[in-house]
Design an enzyme around this catalytic site. Structure first.
Site, PDB file in Angstrom:
ATOM      1  N   HIS A   1      78.423  27.200   1.204  1.00  0.00           N
ATOM      2  CA  HIS A   1      78.606  27.930  -0.108  1.00  0.00           C
ATOM      3  C   HIS A   1      77.812  27.065  -1.128  1.00  0.00           C
ATOM      4  O   HIS A   1      77.837  26.031  -1.206  1.00  0.00           O
ATOM      5  CB  HIS A   1      80.104  27.911  -0.573  1.00  0.00           C
ATOM      6  CG  HIS A   1      80.361  29.003  -1.418  1.00  0.00           C
ATOM      7  ND1 HIS A   1      80.179  28.958  -2.581  1.00  0.00           N
ATOM      8  CD2 HIS A   1      80.850  30.464  -1.167  1.00  0.00           C
ATOM      9  CE1 HIS A   1      80.523  30.173  -3.231  1.00  0.00           C
ATOM     10  NE2 HIS A   1      81.007  31.074  -2.181  1.00  0.00           N
TER      11      HIS A   1
ATOM     12  N   ASP B   1      84.220  33.936   4.492  1.00  0.00           N
ATOM     13  CA  ASP B   1      83.942  34.889   5.702  1.00  0.00           C
ATOM     14  C   ASP B   1      84.078  34.238   7.098  1.00  0.00           C
ATOM     15  O   ASP B   1      83.884  35.080   7.933  1.00  0.00           O
ATOM     16  CB  ASP B   1      82.601  35.243   5.524  1.00  0.00           C
ATOM     17  CG  ASP B   1      82.353  36.275   4.332  1.00  0.00           C
ATOM     18  OD1 ASP B   1      83.239  36.989   4.019  1.00  0.00           O
ATOM     19  OD2 ASP B   1      81.189  36.099   3.741  1.00  0.00           O
TER      20      ASP B   1
ATOM     21  N   HIS C   1      75.624  36.852   1.869  1.00  0.00           N
ATOM     22  CA  HIS C   1      76.421  37.176   0.820  1.00  0.00           C
ATOM     23  C   HIS C   1      77.694  38.196   1.804  1.00  0.00           C
ATOM     24  O   HIS C   1      78.385  37.290   2.598  1.00  0.00           O
ATOM     25  CB  HIS C   1      76.132  37.960  -0.066  1.00  0.00           C
ATOM     26  CG  HIS C   1      76.620  38.099  -1.250  1.00  0.00           C
ATOM     27  ND1 HIS C   1      77.898  37.236  -1.674  1.00  0.00           N
ATOM     28  CD2 HIS C   1      76.617  38.772  -2.527  1.00  0.00           C
ATOM     29  CE1 HIS C   1      78.468  37.690  -2.816  1.00  0.00           C
ATOM     30  NE2 HIS C   1      77.786  38.593  -3.385  1.00  0.00           N
TER      31      HIS C   1
HETATM   32  N1  ACO Z   1      74.575  26.142   8.821  1.00  0.00           N
HETATM   33  C1  ACO Z   1      73.830  25.147   8.874  1.00  0.00           C
HETATM   34  N2  ACO Z   1      73.144  24.498   8.070  1.00  0.00           N
HETATM   35  C2  ACO Z   1      73.483  24.957   6.664  1.00  0.00           C
HETATM   36  C3  ACO Z   1      74.136  26.231   6.613  1.00  0.00           C
HETATM   37  C4  ACO Z   1      74.728  26.723   7.624  1.00  0.00           C
HETATM   38  N3  ACO Z   1      75.741  27.573   7.332  1.00  0.00           N
HETATM   39  N4  ACO Z   1      74.145  26.232   5.016  1.00  0.00           N
HETATM   40  C5  ACO Z   1      73.545  25.534   4.614  1.00  0.00           C
HETATM   41  N5  ACO Z   1      73.016  24.592   5.505  1.00  0.00           N
HETATM   42  C6  ACO Z   1      71.858  23.540   5.355  1.00  0.00           C
HETATM   43  C7  ACO Z   1      70.696  23.820   4.971  1.00  0.00           C
HETATM   44  O1  ACO Z   1      69.981  23.838   5.952  1.00  0.00           O
HETATM   45  C8  ACO Z   1      70.255  22.737   3.995  1.00  0.00           C
HETATM   46  O2  ACO Z   1      69.785  21.646   4.718  1.00  0.00           O
HETATM   47  P1  ACO Z   1      68.664  20.575   4.360  1.00  0.00           P
HETATM   48  O3  ACO Z   1      69.084  20.044   3.046  1.00  0.00           O
HETATM   49  O4  ACO Z   1      68.295  19.613   5.630  1.00  0.00           O
HETATM   50  O5  ACO Z   1      67.499  21.563   4.144  1.00  0.00           O
HETATM   51  C9  ACO Z   1      71.398  22.416   3.375  1.00  0.00           C
HETATM   52  O6  ACO Z   1      72.460  22.855   4.219  1.00  0.00           O
HETATM   53  C10 ACO Z   1      71.611  23.126   2.015  1.00  0.00           C
HETATM   54  O7  ACO Z   1      71.270  24.413   1.993  1.00  0.00           O
HETATM   55  P2  ACO Z   1      70.900  25.346   1.129  1.00  0.00           P
HETATM   56  O8  ACO Z   1      70.465  26.606   1.751  1.00  0.00           O
HETATM   57  O9  ACO Z   1      70.128  24.862   0.127  1.00  0.00           O
HETATM   58  O10 ACO Z   1      72.404  25.992   0.319  1.00  0.00           O
HETATM   59  P3  ACO Z   1      72.377  27.129  -0.509  1.00  0.00           P
HETATM   60  O11 ACO Z   1      73.503  26.684  -1.571  1.00  0.00           O
HETATM   61  O12 ACO Z   1      71.325  27.670  -1.119  1.00  0.00           O
HETATM   62  O13 ACO Z   1      73.077  28.414   0.243  1.00  0.00           O
HETATM   63  C11 ACO Z   1      74.476  29.812   1.553  1.00  0.00           C
HETATM   64  C12 ACO Z   1      74.215  28.677   0.225  1.00  0.00           C
HETATM   65  C13 ACO Z   1      73.447  30.865   1.381  1.00  0.00           C
HETATM   66  C14 ACO Z   1      75.872  30.306   1.442  1.00  0.00           C
HETATM   67  C15 ACO Z   1      74.619  29.174   2.848  1.00  0.00           C
HETATM   68  O14 ACO Z   1      75.332  27.749   2.927  1.00  0.00           O
HETATM   69  C16 ACO Z   1      74.367  29.882   4.178  1.00  0.00           C
HETATM   70  O15 ACO Z   1      73.371  30.615   4.323  1.00  0.00           O
HETATM   71  N6  ACO Z   1      75.312  30.099   4.747  1.00  0.00           N
HETATM   72  C17 ACO Z   1      75.802  30.805   5.887  1.00  0.00           C
HETATM   73  C18 ACO Z   1      75.995  32.203   5.439  1.00  0.00           C
HETATM   74  C19 ACO Z   1      77.298  32.553   4.664  1.00  0.00           C
HETATM   75  O16 ACO Z   1      78.184  32.202   5.372  1.00  0.00           O
HETATM   76  N7  ACO Z   1      77.422  33.323   3.611  1.00  0.00           N
HETATM   77  C20 ACO Z   1      78.665  33.677   2.898  1.00  0.00           C
HETATM   78  C21 ACO Z   1      78.815  32.740   1.726  1.00  0.00           C
HETATM   79  S1  ACO Z   1      80.400  33.170   0.932  1.00  0.00           S
HETATM   80  C22 ACO Z   1      80.107  34.742   0.445  1.00  0.00           C
HETATM   81  O17 ACO Z   1      79.121  35.121  -0.192  1.00  0.00           O
HETATM   82  C23 ACO Z   1      81.334  35.452   0.355  1.00  0.00           C
END
Ligand code: ACO
Length: 424
Positions: free
Chosen positions: A303, A359, A263
């Site tokens: 996201h 971010d 987050h």
């Molecule tokens: N890099 C690589 N792969 C990713 C990323 C990433 N940043 N984010 C998601 N994926 C992939 C997952 O591995 C998954 O792949 P799969 O279907 O083969 O298993 C798919 O995309 C879906 O991912 P989920 O984790 O199910 O997506 P969710 O909606 O739960 O997560 C989150 C969203 C937590 C923001 C995620 O994208 C992440 O961890 N991003 C990196 C951290 C980040 O930038 N956070 C800031 C968010 S903005 C904020 O809070 C202000």
């Protein structure tokens, strides 16, 4: 004609029609047909936990609006303080309302001396400023006992003013402590963001005047971070607030939720990732390692709601250029641009609809402005306080039920206690 869905319980053949309202169907209506059968929705991926009139978000189209106003227009024409008023009151203030609001916030920026001298000074010398902030916000509840009167309109207003006004003071105090610098008192002659920069950076000069372009850039970042509907920290605020805890305790919980790298901690993680990549040549192998699952996630990408380019990231990218004209370019920018370019052309990321989020570029700006990495989530918490409080207030006005989800139990069946001596 009202739109509706019809569900059938195949065990009994009974059916029930439920109207579709505001894009959702009532789980309470569903329960009439299926009592004791729970929705299984870890992470609330498909669950709307409340009705809200604060922020509109269309993740497919990349639209973000506060109270109906587009984020692009607000970033261009408004200020953080005006946006905070808008979020909390539903309307933009007229000049007299804004002046009264500005005056109130400005005159509540001081913190009790005990918070700084006894509480903050008690931390270990290398304490993370976000940990200090979480604790200090919770500690404020012990200084304002009237905060428990959450249904008293006057008291509620006072706590809202106090929280918005004191966040920058607490944030700067946490930073000054962590670098061993003396605390700087708020300067009531300065605007919100300039005052924060003064508390951060002032040394021996009688008055610290921040570069107006940098103060404006930070103000834009504050506008962009002010709210984002039911994100993890806002959900924490609403959940704790739903037990009728005081707003400082609820806000401390929200700050704690924001601390995590999934987050508000992501901007810190982005800089660490870019630093680790080190040079443009290493970008491709790094992306390959992310895809192979060995390099972790691409921080600042993806996201829960946005399945296209985060509209805040677009504005931040522009703001970054303006800041770099003053501070000089952040050397990590080229790596970030290359990373974005490669990821946006790669099927792994496009098929999962992973785009830069707010971010991805904000950390580059903070770093160029001289903020240490540990301060990044703290910088996020300052403006998000307005959003948290707007949701807290809305929830109380809706006389919302206490947050108390159900579970699907998957543990052991009932079994007899085995005395310790008889266990293998
Ligand atoms: N890099 C690589 N792969 C990713 C990323 C990433 N940043 N984010 C998601 N994926 C992939 C997952 O591995 C998954 O792949 P799969 O279907 O083969 O298993 C798919 O995309 C879906 O991912 P989920 O984790 O199910 O997506 P969710 O909606 O739960 O997560 C989150 C969203 C937590 C923001 C995620 O994208 C992440 O961890 N991003 C990196 C951290 C980040 O930038 N956070 C800031 C968010 S903005 C904020 O809070 C202000």
């Amino acid at each position: 004609m009202t739109e509706s869905i019809t569900i059938t319980d195949n065990r009994t053949g009974e059916t029930l029609e439920i109207p579709i309202e505001n894009g959702g169907v009532s789980a309470a209506a569903w329960q009439k047909l299926l009592p004791g059968l729970w929705f299984y929705d870890p992470g609330f991926v498909s669950t709307a936990a409340c009705e809200s009139a604060i922020t509109y978000l269309d993740g497919e189209a990349g639209i973000l609006r506060y109270r109906g106003y587009g984020i692009e227009e607000l970033a261009e024409h408004s200020t953080y303080l005006e946006v905070a008023y808008l979020l909390l009151n539903g309307e933009l203030p007229n000049p007299a309302q804004f002046e009264a609001w500005r005056h109130e916030i400005t005159h509540h920026t001081f913190i009790h001396e005990n918070v700084r001298k006894r509480f903050l000074d008690g931390f270990h010398y290398d304490a993370h400023p976000m940990g200090m902030l979480v604790s200090a916000v919770a500690a404020l509840s012990t200084f304002y006992l009237d905060a428990k009167q959450i249904f008293d309109v006057e008291s509620r207003h006072k706590q809202i003013i106090r929280l918005i006004a004191k966040m920058p003071t607490l944030a700067a105090a946490a930073h000054r402590f962590s670098v061993g610098m003396p605390f700087v008192y708020p300067d009531n002659s300065l605007e919100f963001t300039s005052n924060f920069l003064s508390m951060m950076w002032k040394t021996a000069e009688p008055r610290f005047d921040a570069n107006p372009a940098l103060a404006r850039a930070l103000d834009i970042l504050f506008i962009l971070h002010a709210d984002h509907e039911q994100n993890c920290s806002t959900t924490a605020m609403r959940t704790v607030g739903s037990s009728h805890a005081d707003p400082y305790s609820a806000c401390a919980a929200a700050c704690a939720a924001l601390y995590g790298p999934r987050h508000g901690g992501a901007n810190e993680a982005v800089i660490r990732m870019l630093t680790e990549i080190g040079s443009i040549e290493n970008v491709e192998p790094f992306v390959a390692s992310v895809k192979a699952g060995t390099g972790g996630r691409l921080q600042g990408f993806g996201h829960r709601v946005y399945k296209s380019y985060d509209p805040r990231a677009k504005i931040i990218k522009r703001t970054a250029d303006e800041v770099f004209e003053i501070t000089g370019k952040n050397p990590l920018l080229d790596i970030a641009l290359k990373l974005e370019e490669i990821a946006l052309q790669d099927e792994y990321f496009t098929s999962r609809k992973l785009y830069p989020n707010v971010d991805f570029y904000s950390g580059l700006i903070y770093q160029a402005m001289g903020f240490p990495l540990e301060m990044f989530p703290v910088l996020f918490a300052i403006p998000r306080t307005a959003g948290w409080l707007a949701h807290w207030q809305e929830m109380l006005d809706q006389d919302s039920k206490i947050a108390r989800p159900r579970q699907l139990y998957i543990g052991a069946e009932q079994r007899p206690y085995v005395p310790m001596g008889e266990r293998g």
